[in-house]
Design a protein around this motif. Sequence first.
Motif, PDB file in Angstrom:
ATOM      1  N   ALA A  24      15.973  23.406  32.249  1.00 40.57           N
ATOM      2  CA  ALA A  24      15.478  23.455  30.874  1.00 40.57           C
ATOM      3  C   ALA A  24      13.945  23.272  30.887  1.00 40.57           C
ATOM      4  CB  ALA A  24      16.150  22.368  30.051  1.00 40.57           C
ATOM      5  N   ASP A  25      13.314  23.428  29.723  1.00 44.56           N
ATOM      6  CA  ASP A  25      11.847  23.369  29.619  1.00 44.56           C
ATOM      7  C   ASP A  25      11.238  22.201  30.388  1.00 44.56           C
ATOM      8  OD1 ASP A  25      11.923  25.554  27.933  1.00 44.56           O
ATOM      9  OD2 ASP A  25      11.276  24.452  26.147  1.00 44.56           O
ATOM     10  N   PHE A  26      11.738  20.999  30.136  1.00 44.50           N
ATOM     11  CA  PHE A  26      11.174  19.807  30.753  1.00 44.50           C
ATOM     12  C   PHE A  26      12.120  19.211  31.786  1.00 44.50           C
ATOM     13  CE2 PHE A  26       8.609  18.997  26.608  1.00 44.50           C
ATOM     14  CZ  PHE A  26       7.736  20.016  26.941  1.00 44.50           C
ATOM     15  N   GLY A  27      12.950  20.039  32.372  1.00 44.54           N
ATOM     16  CA  GLY A  27      13.882  19.585  33.398  1.00 44.54           C
ATOM     17  C   GLY A  27      15.077  18.872  32.792  1.00 44.54           C
ATOM     18  N   GLN A  28      15.828  18.230  33.639  1.00 42.54           N
ATOM     19  CA  GLN A  28      17.040  17.557  33.184  1.00 42.54           C
ATOM     20  C   GLN A  28      16.682  16.306  32.394  1.00 42.54           C
ATOM     21  OE1 GLN A  28      19.865  16.172  36.188  1.00 42.54           O
ATOM     22  NE2 GLN A  28      21.411  17.247  35.006  1.00 42.54           N
ATOM     23  N   GLY A  29      17.424  16.066  31.324  1.00 45.62           N
ATOM     24  CA  GLY A  29      17.205  14.909  30.479  1.00 45.62           C
ATOM     25  C   GLY A  29      18.005  15.057  29.205  1.00 45.62           C
ATOM     26  N   PHE A  30      17.859  14.098  28.315  1.00 45.37           N
ATOM     27  CA  PHE A  30      18.525  14.155  27.018  1.00 45.37           C
ATOM     28  C   PHE A  30      17.494  14.663  26.018  1.00 45.37           C
ATOM     29  CE2 PHE A  30      20.075  12.141  23.028  1.00 45.37           C
ATOM     30  CZ  PHE A  30      21.293  12.804  22.953  1.00 45.37           C
ATOM     31  N   TYR A  31      17.735  15.862  25.476  1.00 49.51           N
ATOM     32  CA  TYR A  31      16.785  16.552  24.613  1.00 49.51           C
ATOM     33  C   TYR A  31      17.013  16.180  23.149  1.00 49.51           C
ATOM     34  CZ  TYR A  31      14.860  19.442  28.286  1.00 49.51           C
ATOM     35  OH  TYR A  31      14.182  19.873  29.400  1.00 49.51           O
ATOM     36  N   THR A  32      15.930  15.778  22.508  1.00 51.96           N
ATOM     37  CA  THR A  32      15.951  15.444  21.090  1.00 51.96           C
ATOM     38  C   THR A  32      14.720  16.064  20.449  1.00 51.96           C
ATOM     39  OG1 THR A  32      14.676  13.398  21.352  1.00 51.96           O
ATOM     40  CG2 THR A  32      17.078  13.213  21.589  1.00 51.96           C
ATOM     41  N   THR A  33      14.614  15.878  19.148  1.00 51.23           N
ATOM     42  CA  THR A  33      13.423  16.293  18.413  1.00 51.23           C
ATOM     43  C   THR A  33      13.135  15.251  17.349  1.00 51.23           C
ATOM     44  OG1 THR A  33      12.376  18.051  17.104  1.00 51.23           O
ATOM     45  CG2 THR A  33      14.740  17.734  16.790  1.00 51.23           C
ATOM     46  N   ALA A  80       7.645  25.860  36.285  1.00 51.18           N
ATOM     47  CA  ALA A  80       8.178  25.188  37.477  1.00 51.18           C
ATOM     48  C   ALA A  80       9.607  24.702  37.238  1.00 51.18           C
ATOM     49  CB  ALA A  80       7.278  24.014  37.864  1.00 51.18           C
ATOM     50  N   ASN A  81       9.863  24.101  36.080  1.00 50.46           N
ATOM     51  CA  ASN A  81      11.212  23.602  35.798  1.00 50.46           C
ATOM     52  C   ASN A  81      12.231  24.727  35.719  1.00 50.46           C
ATOM     53  OD1 ASN A  81      10.893  20.764  35.717  1.00 50.46           O
ATOM     54  ND2 ASN A  81       9.880  20.952  33.742  1.00 50.46           N
ATOM     55  N   PHE A  89       6.386  15.463  37.161  1.00 49.20           N
ATOM     56  CA  PHE A  89       6.150  14.348  36.244  1.00 49.20           C
ATOM     57  C   PHE A  89       7.349  13.398  36.224  1.00 49.20           C
ATOM     58  CE2 PHE A  89       3.311  17.653  34.531  1.00 49.20           C
ATOM     59  CZ  PHE A  89       2.113  16.965  34.611  1.00 49.20           C
ATOM     60  N   SER A  90       7.977  13.234  37.369  1.00 49.64           N
ATOM     61  CA  SER A  90       9.194  12.417  37.454  1.00 49.64           C
ATOM     62  C   SER A  90       8.944  10.931  37.205  1.00 49.64           C
ATOM     63  CB  SER A  90       9.873  12.613  38.806  1.00 49.64           C
ATOM     64  OG  SER A  90       8.999  12.213  39.842  1.00 49.64           O
ATOM     65  N   GLU A  91       7.692  10.491  37.234  1.00 48.31           N
ATOM     66  CA  GLU A  91       7.408   9.076  36.985  1.00 48.31           C
ATOM     67  C   GLU A  91       7.421   8.722  35.493  1.00 48.31           C
ATOM     68  OE1 GLU A  91       3.226  10.928  36.956  1.00 48.31           O
ATOM     69  OE2 GLU A  91       5.126  11.311  37.955  1.00 48.31           O
ATOM     70  N   TYR A  92       7.541   9.730  34.622  1.00 51.78           N
ATOM     71  CA  TYR A  92       7.538   9.493  33.182  1.00 51.78           C
ATOM     72  C   TYR A  92       8.952   9.266  32.657  1.00 51.78           C
ATOM     73  CZ  TYR A  92       2.662  10.777  33.096  1.00 51.78           C
ATOM     74  OH  TYR A  92       1.303  10.805  33.315  1.00 51.78           O
ATOM     75  N   ASP A  93       9.056   8.334  31.699  1.00 50.40           N
ATOM     76  CA  ASP A  93      10.339   8.035  31.054  1.00 50.40           C
ATOM     77  C   ASP A  93      10.634   9.042  29.946  1.00 50.40           C
ATOM     78  OD1 ASP A  93      10.785   5.442  32.401  1.00 50.40           O
ATOM     79  OD2 ASP A  93       9.041   4.788  31.225  1.00 50.40           O
ATOM     80  N   LEU A  94       9.584   9.510  29.319  1.00 51.38           N
ATOM     81  CA  LEU A  94       9.717  10.355  28.141  1.00 51.38           C
ATOM     82  C   LEU A  94       8.696  11.477  28.241  1.00 51.38           C
ATOM     83  CD1 LEU A  94      11.328  10.014  25.420  1.00 51.38           C
ATOM     84  CD2 LEU A  94       9.259   9.016  24.480  1.00 51.38           C
ATOM     85  N   ILE A  95       9.131  12.695  27.960  1.00 53.54           N
ATOM     86  CA  ILE A  95       8.209  13.831  27.931  1.00 53.54           C
ATOM     87  C   ILE A  95       8.321  14.476  26.559  1.00 53.54           C
ATOM     88  CG2 ILE A  95       7.604  16.064  28.929  1.00 53.54           C
ATOM     89  CD1 ILE A  95       8.412  15.004  31.619  1.00 53.54           C
ATOM     90  N   ILE A  96       7.162  14.680  25.946  1.00 55.34           N
ATOM     91  CA  ILE A  96       7.088  15.219  24.583  1.00 55.34           C
ATOM     92  C   ILE A  96       6.207  16.453  24.604  1.00 55.34           C
ATOM     93  CG2 ILE A  96       6.348  14.758  22.215  1.00 55.34           C
ATOM     94  CD1 ILE A  96       6.686  11.744  22.854  1.00 55.34           C
ATOM     95  N   VAL A 135      12.088  14.445  25.239  1.00 54.88           N
ATOM     96  CA  VAL A 135      13.113  14.429  26.279  1.00 54.88           C
ATOM     97  C   VAL A 135      13.117  13.077  26.988  1.00 54.88           C
ATOM     98  CG1 VAL A 135      14.005  15.606  28.322  1.00 54.88           C
ATOM     99  CG2 VAL A 135      12.782  16.909  26.562  1.00 54.88           C
ATOM    100  N   LEU A 136      14.276  12.442  26.951  1.00 56.72           N
ATOM    101  CA  LEU A 136      14.470  11.177  27.660  1.00 56.72           C
ATOM    102  C   LEU A 136      14.828  11.522  29.093  1.00 56.72           C
ATOM    103  CD1 LEU A 136      15.282  10.773  24.552  1.00 56.72           C
ATOM    104  CD2 LEU A 136      16.174   8.608  25.357  1.00 56.72           C
ATOM    105  N   LYS A 137      13.983  11.091  30.030  1.00 50.49           N
ATOM    106  CA  LYS A 137      14.135  11.479  31.426  1.00 50.49           C
ATOM    107  C   LYS A 137      14.711  10.375  32.312  1.00 50.49           C
ATOM    108  CE  LYS A 137      12.333  14.766  33.014  1.00 50.49           C
ATOM    109  NZ  LYS A 137      12.937  16.017  33.440  1.00 50.49           N
ATOM    110  N   THR A 138      14.650   9.119  31.861  1.00 51.65           N
ATOM    111  CA  THR A 138      15.062   8.010  32.718  1.00 51.65           C
ATOM    112  C   THR A 138      16.068   7.110  32.008  1.00 51.65           C
ATOM    113  OG1 THR A 138      13.310   6.526  31.918  1.00 51.65           O
ATOM    114  CG2 THR A 138      12.773   7.952  33.818  1.00 51.65           C
ATOM    115  N   ALA A 139      16.743   6.291  32.803  1.00 50.59           N
ATOM    116  CA  ALA A 139      17.682   5.305  32.261  1.00 50.59           C
ATOM    117  C   ALA A 139      16.942   4.337  31.342  1.00 50.59           C
ATOM    118  CB  ALA A 139      18.382   4.570  33.395  1.00 50.59           C
ATOM    119  N   LYS A 140      15.721   3.991  31.697  1.00 45.71           N
ATOM    120  CA  LYS A 140      14.930   3.085  30.861  1.00 45.71           C
ATOM    121  C   LYS A 140      14.722   3.667  29.465  1.00 45.71           C
ATOM    122  CE  LYS A 140      10.482   0.653  30.765  1.00 45.71           C
ATOM    123  NZ  LYS A 140       9.212   0.449  31.482  1.00 45.71           N
TER     124      LYS A 140
END
Length: 183
Positions: A24-33, A80-81, A89-96, A135-140
């Motif tokens: 997906a656009d920002f890789g795997q994660g939980f996508y919201t808006t 790339a994704n 950008f795997s060190e980020y918890d949230l990507i907007i 996009v929520l990318k991490t468990a945190k």
Amino acid sequence: MMTLYHAGYDEIKQPDIHRGRINADFGQGFYTTDDRDFAYGWAIEKPGFEVIVNRYELDDRMLKIKVFDKNPEWYRYIFANRRLVPDSFSEYDLIIGPIACDTIYDTLGIITSGFLSDEEAMELLLVGDSPRQVVLKTAKAAENLHFISSEILSKEQIELSRIRHEEENEKFQGEFAKALEKL
């Protein structure tokens, strides 16, 4: 704090950040808006299923957040994704950032064919408005997301959203065609 929405066919009280598409656009994660109207418009009828929009509150104060604008960095990250390159950008918890409209596939194809330069492709990708995806990318990040409520959309709400989406898409296609002619 952010209010976020997720449209689908289930009430999701505890999202799974590993369930979504990897490419997906920002890789795997939980996508919201953060755009309620866009969440309604994203909902698509599916026979035998109710369309549900979940609402959440996200406490983002302790999260590492990457925010994109429509720019070359955003474009390269999505490119790339979608090609399954490891997440830079795997060190980020949230990507907007903006959602890449469907024309990104056509644009990427035109670039790889050698018909457009990267700069010309970027001009095309800047056409039109794009709702933001969060996009929520991490468990945190998921742990800081709190379910508030869910709403089952009526057929009328879905139809109104479909009509609005068609109108917006028609406007976008016109703007895109004009931009392409200039190139």
